[in-house]
Design a protein around this motif. Structure first.
Motif, PDB file in Angstrom:
ATOM      1  N   GLN A  12      68.327  31.633 -79.035  1.00 46.69           N
ATOM      2  CA  GLN A  12      69.424  32.366 -79.653  1.00 46.69           C
ATOM      3  C   GLN A  12      70.317  31.424 -80.430  1.00 46.69           C
ATOM      4  O   GLN A  12      70.382  30.223 -80.151  1.00 46.69           O
ATOM      5  N   CYS A  13      71.016  31.977 -81.391  1.00 48.29           N
ATOM      6  CA  CYS A  13      71.967  31.214 -82.194  1.00 48.29           C
ATOM      7  C   CYS A  13      73.009  30.569 -81.280  1.00 48.29           C
ATOM      8  O   CYS A  13      73.457  31.173 -80.304  1.00 48.29           O
ATOM      9  N   CYS A  16      76.193  32.897 -81.800  1.00 51.51           N
ATOM     10  CA  CYS A  16      76.140  34.345 -81.600  1.00 51.51           C
ATOM     11  C   CYS A  16      74.855  34.678 -80.852  1.00 51.51           C
ATOM     12  O   CYS A  16      74.135  33.777 -80.409  1.00 51.51           O
ATOM     13  N   ARG A  19      68.696  36.028 -82.662  1.00 47.32           N
ATOM     14  CA  ARG A  19      67.542  35.201 -82.326  1.00 47.32           C
ATOM     15  C   ARG A  19      67.293  34.157 -83.411  1.00 47.32           C
ATOM     16  O   ARG A  19      67.529  34.397 -84.592  1.00 47.32           O
ATOM     17  N   THR A  20      66.800  33.013 -82.972  1.00 47.91           N
ATOM     18  CA  THR A  20      66.449  31.931 -83.892  1.00 47.91           C
ATOM     19  C   THR A  20      65.038  31.449 -83.564  1.00 47.91           C
ATOM     20  O   THR A  20      64.466  31.805 -82.529  1.00 47.91           O
ATOM     21  N   ALA A  25      69.939  26.080 -82.458  1.00 48.85           N
ATOM     22  CA  ALA A  25      70.087  26.224 -83.908  1.00 48.85           C
ATOM     23  C   ALA A  25      71.099  27.321 -84.217  1.00 48.85           C
ATOM     24  O   ALA A  25      71.572  28.034 -83.329  1.00 48.85           O
ATOM     25  N   LEU A  26      71.459  27.447 -85.490  1.00 46.76           N
ATOM     26  CA  LEU A  26      72.309  28.528 -85.958  1.00 46.76           C
ATOM     27  C   LEU A  26      71.456  29.559 -86.675  1.00 46.76           C
ATOM     28  O   LEU A  26      70.475  29.211 -87.338  1.00 46.76           O
ATOM     29  N   CYS A  27      71.839  30.812 -86.543  1.00 43.22           N
ATOM     30  CA  CYS A  27      71.159  31.843 -87.319  1.00 43.22           C
ATOM     31  C   CYS A  27      71.581  31.734 -88.783  1.00 43.22           C
ATOM     32  O   CYS A  27      72.529  30.996 -89.113  1.00 43.22           O
ATOM     33  N   CYS A  30      75.414  32.642 -89.387  1.00 46.72           N
ATOM     34  CA  CYS A  30      76.373  31.639 -88.905  1.00 46.72           C
ATOM     35  C   CYS A  30      76.269  30.350 -89.711  1.00 46.72           C
ATOM     36  O   CYS A  30      77.281  29.686 -89.982  1.00 46.72           O
ATOM     37  N   TRP A  31      75.051  29.992 -90.099  1.00 48.83           N
ATOM     38  CA  TRP A  31      74.892  28.795 -90.932  1.00 48.83           C
ATOM     39  C   TRP A  31      75.637  28.962 -92.255  1.00 48.83           C
ATOM     40  O   TRP A  31      76.340  28.047 -92.698  1.00 48.83           O
ATOM     41  N   SER A 102      73.154  20.756 -80.667  1.00 46.42           N
ATOM     42  CA  SER A 102      73.076  21.323 -82.009  1.00 46.42           C
ATOM     43  C   SER A 102      73.675  20.366 -83.031  1.00 46.42           C
ATOM     44  O   SER A 102      73.136  20.188 -84.128  1.00 46.42           O
TER      45      SER A 102
END
Length: 239
Positions: A12-13, A16, A19-20, A25-27, A30-31, A102
């Protein structure tokens, strides 16, 4: 077993529930909303500057023109605002220690032109009472994660704070520097790690630079050959 774990607990992000593809990682959303510092920035403190281009020896911000910086160069990953602030506060005050994993590759990438073969990553220290209350030093987690990403050494205990300092929020620039003067020193034993090394100091946030300045002076007192600084987030005039 790993496939089963991923099926039951998909990545998951970090910010938030989206899913990633991979953990920590960031989705995409959010990135896109995270205020990463890209392009032109101050070569001394990493603050973002108007214009395009990579950091350059002659490009420094107004603050660094007025304030003597004891370190050589500085970089920052993101601006301290919006999702950048949320990320930092999650790591610092909400026990989200996994966020350091991260941030490690981001820090290494932001400082890629500062990292030499003999660079030693060193975190800004916490006083023992604050460390006891928080249970971890977020700067140490960031320094260790960045060092792993850059395949370099890290000395998490090279510096110490022998006396507590009051929170710097709301203090003037002069008060910040006066409060931090002499507040950071080399560790009686581990400070020897700094001798002759190129040091990259790491912290979660840079505001005035007073903390980095005190730590830089401690590094040079221990015999460091050079000191650069690296922050996860840079507070700017707009925040």
């Amino acid at each position: 077993m790993q496939s089963l774990i991923k099926l039951l607990y998909p990545p998951q992000c970090a910010l938030c529930d989206a899913r990633t593809d991979v953990d920590f990682a960031l989705c995409g959303s959010c990135w896109a909303e995270t205020p990463f510092i890209e392009g032109l920035c101050c070569n001394t403190c990493g603050a973002p500057l108007p214009g395009v281009g990579a950091p350059d020896e002659g490009v420094i911000c107004d603050d660094c023109m007025k304030i003597a910086r004891p370190w050589s160069k500085g970089r920052a990953v993101m601006r301290y605002g919006d999702l950048g602030r949320r990320f930092v506060l999650g790591l610092k005050h909400a026990d989200r220690t996994e966020l350091a994993r991260s941030a490690g590759p981001w820090l290494a990438r932001a400082a890629r032109d500062l990292i030499a073969e003999d660079t030693l990553f060193v975190p800004i220290p916490l006083h023992r009472m604050r460390l006891l209350k928080r249970r971890y030093n977020q700067a140490a987690l960031l320094a260790q994660a960045a060092a792993r990403a850059a395949a370099r050494d890290c000395s998490p205990n090279a510096l110490i704070r022998p006396r507590p300092t009051l929170p710097l929020d709301g203090h003037s620039l002069e008060q910040r520097f006066a409060t931090l003067s002499g507040a950071i020193v080399p560790h009686p034993r581990h400070g020897a790690d700094l001798a002759g090394r190129r040091v990259l100091l790491v912290d979660d946030v840079m505001t005035s630079g007073a903390t980095f300045a005190a730590a830089t002076e401690a590094c040079f007192a221990a015999g460091a050959a050079d000191v650069c600084v690296l922050a996860l987030a840079r507070v700017g005039k707009e925040t």
